[in-house]
Design a protein around this motif. Structure first.
Motif, PDB file in Angstrom:
ATOM      1  N   PHE A   1       2.317  -1.942  -5.043  1.00  0.00           N
ATOM      2  CA  PHE A   1       1.946  -0.879  -5.333  1.00  0.00           C
ATOM      3  C   PHE A   1       1.545  -0.821  -3.432  1.00  0.00           C
ATOM      4  O   PHE A   1       1.407  -1.011  -2.854  1.00  0.00           O
ATOM      5  N   ALA A   2       1.190   0.693  -3.596  1.00  0.00           N
ATOM      6  CA  ALA A   2       0.455   1.719  -2.454  1.00  0.00           C
ATOM      7  C   ALA A   2      -1.051   2.330  -2.529  1.00  0.00           C
ATOM      8  O   ALA A   2      -0.810   2.758  -3.749  1.00  0.00           O
ATOM      9  N   ALA A   3      -0.910   2.913  -1.685  1.00  0.00           N
ATOM     10  CA  ALA A   3      -2.445   3.080  -1.640  1.00  0.00           C
ATOM     11  C   ALA A   3      -2.329   4.488  -2.056  1.00  0.00           C
ATOM     12  O   ALA A   3      -1.674   5.457  -1.225  1.00  0.00           O
TER      13      ALA A   3
ATOM     14  N   GLU B   1      -7.690  -5.504   0.779  1.00  0.00           N
ATOM     15  CA  GLU B   1      -8.311  -4.270  -1.202  1.00  0.00           C
ATOM     16  C   GLU B   1      -8.279  -3.170  -1.002  1.00  0.00           C
ATOM     17  O   GLU B   1      -8.612  -2.453  -0.494  1.00  0.00           O
ATOM     18  N   LEU B   2      -6.717  -2.717  -2.650  1.00  0.00           N
ATOM     19  CA  LEU B   2      -6.153  -1.427  -2.553  1.00  0.00           C
ATOM     20  C   LEU B   2      -6.900  -1.201  -4.133  1.00  0.00           C
ATOM     21  O   LEU B   2      -7.032   0.191  -4.439  1.00  0.00           O
ATOM     22  N   GLN B   3      -7.349  -1.753  -4.745  1.00  0.00           N
ATOM     23  CA  GLN B   3      -7.936  -1.609  -6.198  1.00  0.00           C
ATOM     24  C   GLN B   3      -9.242  -2.200  -6.112  1.00  0.00           C
ATOM     25  O   GLN B   3      -9.890  -1.714  -7.144  1.00  0.00           O
ATOM     26  N   MET B   4      -9.145  -3.813  -6.062  1.00  0.00           N
ATOM     27  CA  MET B   4     -10.856  -3.845  -6.262  1.00  0.00           C
ATOM     28  C   MET B   4     -12.292  -3.867  -5.870  1.00  0.00           C
ATOM     29  O   MET B   4     -11.367  -3.141  -4.567  1.00  0.00           O
ATOM     30  N   THR B   5     -12.894  -3.555  -6.190  1.00  0.00           N
ATOM     31  CA  THR B   5     -14.054  -3.177  -5.083  1.00  0.00           C
ATOM     32  C   THR B   5     -14.980  -3.817  -5.548  1.00  0.00           C
ATOM     33  O   THR B   5     -16.834  -4.029  -5.044  1.00  0.00           O
TER      34      THR B   5
ATOM     35  N   THR C   1     -13.773  -2.095  -0.223  1.00  0.00           N
ATOM     36  CA  THR C   1     -12.148  -1.645  -0.458  1.00  0.00           C
ATOM     37  C   THR C   1     -11.536  -1.128   0.976  1.00  0.00           C
ATOM     38  O   THR C   1     -11.994  -0.046   1.361  1.00  0.00           O
ATOM     39  N   ALA C   2     -10.418  -1.327   1.371  1.00  0.00           N
ATOM     40  CA  ALA C   2      -9.363  -0.508   2.234  1.00  0.00           C
ATOM     41  C   ALA C   2     -10.007  -1.248   3.461  1.00  0.00           C
ATOM     42  O   ALA C   2     -10.473  -0.253   4.028  1.00  0.00           O
ATOM     43  N   VAL C   3     -10.543  -2.547   3.917  1.00  0.00           N
ATOM     44  CA  VAL C   3     -11.045  -2.701   5.015  1.00  0.00           C
ATOM     45  C   VAL C   3      -9.612  -3.529   5.093  1.00  0.00           C
ATOM     46  O   VAL C   3      -9.784  -5.044   4.544  1.00  0.00           O
ATOM     47  N   PRO C   4      -8.550  -3.696   6.257  1.00  0.00           N
ATOM     48  CA  PRO C   4      -7.823  -4.024   7.032  1.00  0.00           C
ATOM     49  C   PRO C   4      -8.661  -5.302   7.521  1.00  0.00           C
ATOM     50  O   PRO C   4      -9.373  -5.823   7.983  1.00  0.00           O
ATOM     51  N   MET C   5      -7.856  -6.690   7.467  1.00  0.00           N
ATOM     52  CA  MET C   5      -8.249  -7.889   7.842  1.00  0.00           C
ATOM     53  C   MET C   5      -7.280  -8.975   7.832  1.00  0.00           C
ATOM     54  O   MET C   5      -6.124  -9.043   7.253  1.00  0.00           O
TER      55      MET C   5
END
Length: 862
Positions: free
Chosen positions: A261-263, A323-327, A356-360
């Motif tokens: 899946f994609a953002a 994480e692109l889905q979970m909050t 969400t949406a934080v790269p690591m």
């Protein structure tokens, strides 16, 4: 307007732009040299990047006695550009490029090779080495022709990360191999680009919680760089680091592909304040692969990738998460395994990033020993049951694997073997019983190379066929249809998990009759519904619980889990073997349970656990030398019985200190018969079978020839003897290279006459010199290269008993009789009996003093 003021204003704007870039986390390389070797003029590649001619570049000097420019006679249609691949620099003697660079930065070094005919020279004649001015060996006897043919690629890219010399230069020396006639070296393109220090943090060594690996000044080779769940990312889409990211699907194992899946367009990545954005491009973090929406399916498989690598190196495995889905915390929690060892428990990306949406990214290190068959890295993700998350799932966005240079400064590995690969590709899908060949190791070493589409298809074919081949072994077939999971330290690389079935579906009537069958409710009652507080060990098969049955009888209950490297083969073999064997120094199986998709074994509870935990890496009081001798003698008696006391010889195949257990009376018992094999008959000298075993203990002759004999157990037991004497692991990757393998190091010290230097310090002055000599000679004989030269287990037992007499006389002050007065052990003494099919129908006197199993304490299993 004053011209000087205009210039100052322009300079001010440039500085503001640079300041904005730095504050925004962007990286600007101080050096960026792209060298088109053999070219006479500057040219641009298909991505618009400008390459300098090596003959005119002011940033490079070439020192060579015999070098000539050349042009390829044919342009392969899969080449991404004619620059830099259609021209090359040919070397017939040692030649050196020198690049003047910023000495404070690490640099990417990328070497481009297109094996074609140049100046009439056939590409198959080219074998050469590449080294740096600081003595780092990048390539050795390298053949671009062989590598490209094996990978069905037109061109090869090798990407390294190195530090410049102290004088601010990077030197590359190309040396034609003297092992091949008329050999020459060549290179088409060289990139030297400064890079940020992406290896500034230590990586935890998997399997060793107290040890980290720091790259430091070591050189690094990029083995794999994958955009998990996404598409190919070209260098011009990776900011200023110019990296190439490949599709991960060719490396996925089995049918468990998960879902990608994609953002959404409205989801923007949020880099933490002060965190750089150069670890991976946006395209990597905006796509991902997860296990899928069905928790029942997810609990029964692992999301697994397999990578071919070179043994005897340390690797950094970097996981990229976003994480692109979970909050919320504890919505998606999973465990990470590398080569069947737990790298990370309860990984929760939201728990790490809070949003969400934080790269690591997370780094882990793994040492791949130079052992037979160990040329793979398995990466697996599985939902974390213990965390009880809202969704049983796992996620990954990107994956990189880096090889770290060894203590000698070497990064070079062998060329792949095209003949083996082509043979694999020609196998038909339904070909049964194809056994692996001793010399057919596959070195599918896909670097950060070009030809992404071709390489992906080729590797997908090779890996699928290779794994199919490894799963078909006539001698070890379970006869069932089981879902394959990720492999581990067993050399087959296979794993299976049971589905719903009954005991009678897999076991012989005799085995079922000799074992008690437990219902699943009985097991749950015995373990208080698998209460975590009752866990006494975790192994390759699964968790082990202390339980109570029959109103007070203590038992050890070994329960399989879906992530297990072991499966129905080992489960069935363990029951079949132990239902027939009775001996004071072998485990006794009480019963089993196989229902509701469970595979459970029940043994008598073992009071003192494994031998290993009493030697090192535990807080338990160390054993005296006499106790250690007695335990070794007990284990030798058990193995001697297996080899000679039953109707048919039985070869254990997994002798090690975690498979030797000690009861409350300190009686040793051999355990874990999941890999055991019926030995050769009177008309046979060996049994041909695929190689299985454990790191550090495996008989090298067995591996080379795939011919199993009882002397394979003798070799493994020799390692155990040195392990008991030296109180250290069979393999310890944190030690210098020559000391990593205990067998090799102990033999070296024994031959040099300095074995006493590596004996357990706690035993200093407590071992009789005569006893130590006899014990060491016995262990040394067990480790002889050729099995025919090794002693039988009966002879080993005889020598250990004599060593014990020497020790007892030393402690009591009474002289021992000469060696000839000691009576060798009988083959079936000490309560021996072979219940099923032995013709005796007798059971041992000591049936109640039984053991538990191999992975009682050892956390890594096989």
């Amino acid at each position: 307007m004053n011209p000087s003021s205009g210039f100052l204003r322009f300079l001010h704007i440039i500085l503001l732009v640079l300041a904005f870039c730095v504050s925004d986390g962007a990286y600007v390389p101080s050096d960026e040299i792209l060298l088109d070797c053999g070219s006479s003029s500057e040219a641009a590649d298909a991505d618009g990047r400008k390459w300098l001619a090596d003959s005119t570049s002011s940033k490079t000097t070439l020192t060579s006695k015999d070098s000539t420019p050349a042009t390829a006679v044919f342009q392969d249609p899969s080449l991404p550009s004619d620059v830099p691949y259609m021209t090359a620099r040919i070397f017939s003697s040692e030649s050196t490029y020198r690049f003047a660079v910023n000495k404070s930065d690490r640099h990417w070094l990328r070497l481009h090779f297109y094996p074609s005919t140049y100046n009439g020279l056939p590409p198959e004649n080219s074998y050469f080495s590449v080294s740096t001015g600081d003595g780092i060996t990048l390539l050795k006897n390298f053949s671009a022709y062989v590598t490209a043919k094996a990978l069905t690629q037109a061109y090869i890219i090798k990407e390294f990360s190195i530090l410049p010399s102290s004088d601010g230069s990077i030197s590359l020396t190309f040396t034609p191999s003297d092992k091949y006639n008329a050999s020459f070296a060549f290179v088409n393109g060289i990139e030297v680009i400064s890079m940020p220090d992406i290896f500034d943090q230590p990586a935890q060594l998997v399997g060793f919680s107290d040890q980290d690996v720091e790259v430091g000044t070591s050189a690094v080779l990029t083995m794999y760089r994958l955009n998990v769940g996404g598409q190919y990312v070209p260098p011009n889409n990776d900011s200023s680091l110019s990296r190439t990211w490949y599709d991960d699907s060719p490396y996925l194992y089995g049918a468990g592909f998960g879902v990608t899946f994609a953002a959404g367009n409205d989801l923007k990545l949020q880099y933490p304040e002060g965190s750089p954005d150069y670890f991976a491009p946006t395209d990597v973090y905006q796509t991902a692969r997860s296990m899928g929406p069905d928790p029942k399916v997810n609990m029964n498989y692992n999301l697994t990738w397999i990578f071919q690598i070179d043994a005897n190196f340390t690797y950094i495995v970097r996981f990229h998460f976003c994480e692109l889905q979970m909050t919320k915390v504890n919505e998606r929690v999973f465990d990470i395994f590398i080569n069947n060892r737990t790298a990370q428990e309860q990984a929760d990306v939201i728990g790490w990033t809070s949003e969400t949406a934080v790269p690591m990214h997370k780094d882990y290190a793994v040492f791949v020993a130079d052992q037979p068959g160990e040329d793979q890295i398995w990466v697996a993700l599985h939902p974390s049951v213990s965390a009880k998350p809202e969704y049983y799932d796992a996620i990954l966005n990107g994956l990189e694997i880096f090889k770290v240079s060894d203590n000698a400064g070497n990064l070079a590995g062998p060329n792949p073997e095209p003949s083996a690969l082509l043979a694999e590709a020609e196998l038909e899908d339904d070909q049964p019983g194809f056994e692996s060949k001793p010399n057919g190791k596959l070195h599918i070493i896909t670097r950060a190379a070009g030809g992404a589409a071709v390489a992906s298809v080729a590797l997908a074919i090779f890996l699928v066929v290779y794994q199919r081949k490894k799963r078909t072994d006539v001698n070890d077939s379970a006869g069932g249809n089981w879902l394959p999971l990720y492999g581990g330290n067993s050399y087959t690389g296979n794993s299976t998990v049971s589905g719903k079935s009954t005991a009678s579906s897999h076991l012989s009537n005799l085995a079922a009759a000799n074992c008690r069958y437990f219902s699943f409710p009985e097991i749950k009652k015995a373990t208080k519904s698998f209460d975590e507080s009752l866990v006494i060990g975790v192994g390759g098969f699964g968790k082990v619980y202390k339980g109570i049955i029959d109103e007070g009888t203590k038992v050890a209950i070994k329960r399989s889990n879906p992530s297990s490297e072991q499966g129905v083969n080992e489960f069935q073999t363990e029951i079949e073997m132990l239902s027939k064997l009775r001996h004071k120094h072998l485990v006794s199986l009480i019963g089993f349970c196989e229902e509701n998709g469970e595979m459970i074994l029940v043994y008598d509870y073992m009071g003192h656990g494994t031998l290993r935990e009493h030697i090192y890496k535990s807080n338990k009081p160390p054993l005296s030398w006499k106790q250690r001798l007695e335990i070794c003698i007990g284990a030798a008696r058990g193995l001697h019985y297996l080899h000679t006391g039953a109707r048919y010889p039985i070869i254990h195949r997994d002798v090690k200190t975690t498979n030797i257990l000690v009861d409350e009376n300190w009686v040793a018992k051999v355990s874990d018969f999941g890999l055991s094999k019926t030995g050769p008959t009177m008309n046979q000298s060996h049994v041909s079978t695929v190689v299985k075993g454990s790191f550090g203990y495996l008989d090298p002759e067995y591996f080379r020839r795939q011919q199993l004999t009882d002397k394979s157990d003798v070799y493994s037991f020799g390692v155990v003897l040195f392990e008991v004497l030296c109180a250290r692991a069979a393999l310890n990757p944190s030690l210098p290279r020559e000391q990593v393998s205990l067998a090799d190091w102990a033999l070296h010290c024994q031959k040099k006459g300095v074995l006493g230097d590596i004996v357990d310090p706690l035993l200093e002055g407590k071992i009789s010199p005569e006893c130590l000599k006899k014990f060491a000679e016995t262990a040394e004989m067990c480790l002889l290269e050729h099995g025919v030269d090794r002693p039988s287990m009966g002879s080993v037992l005889w020598n250990l008993e004599y060593a014990l007499q020497l020790q007892e006389s030393f402690e009591s002050g009474n002289p021992v009789a000469d060696e000839g007065a000691v009576k060798p052990a009988s083959a079936a003494g000490d309560g021996d009996s072979f219940v099923a099919g032995s013709g005796t129908g007798e059971e041992a006197d000591a049936l109640t003093t039984t053991a538990v199993f191999s992975q009682l304490v050892h956390p890594t299993g096989r």
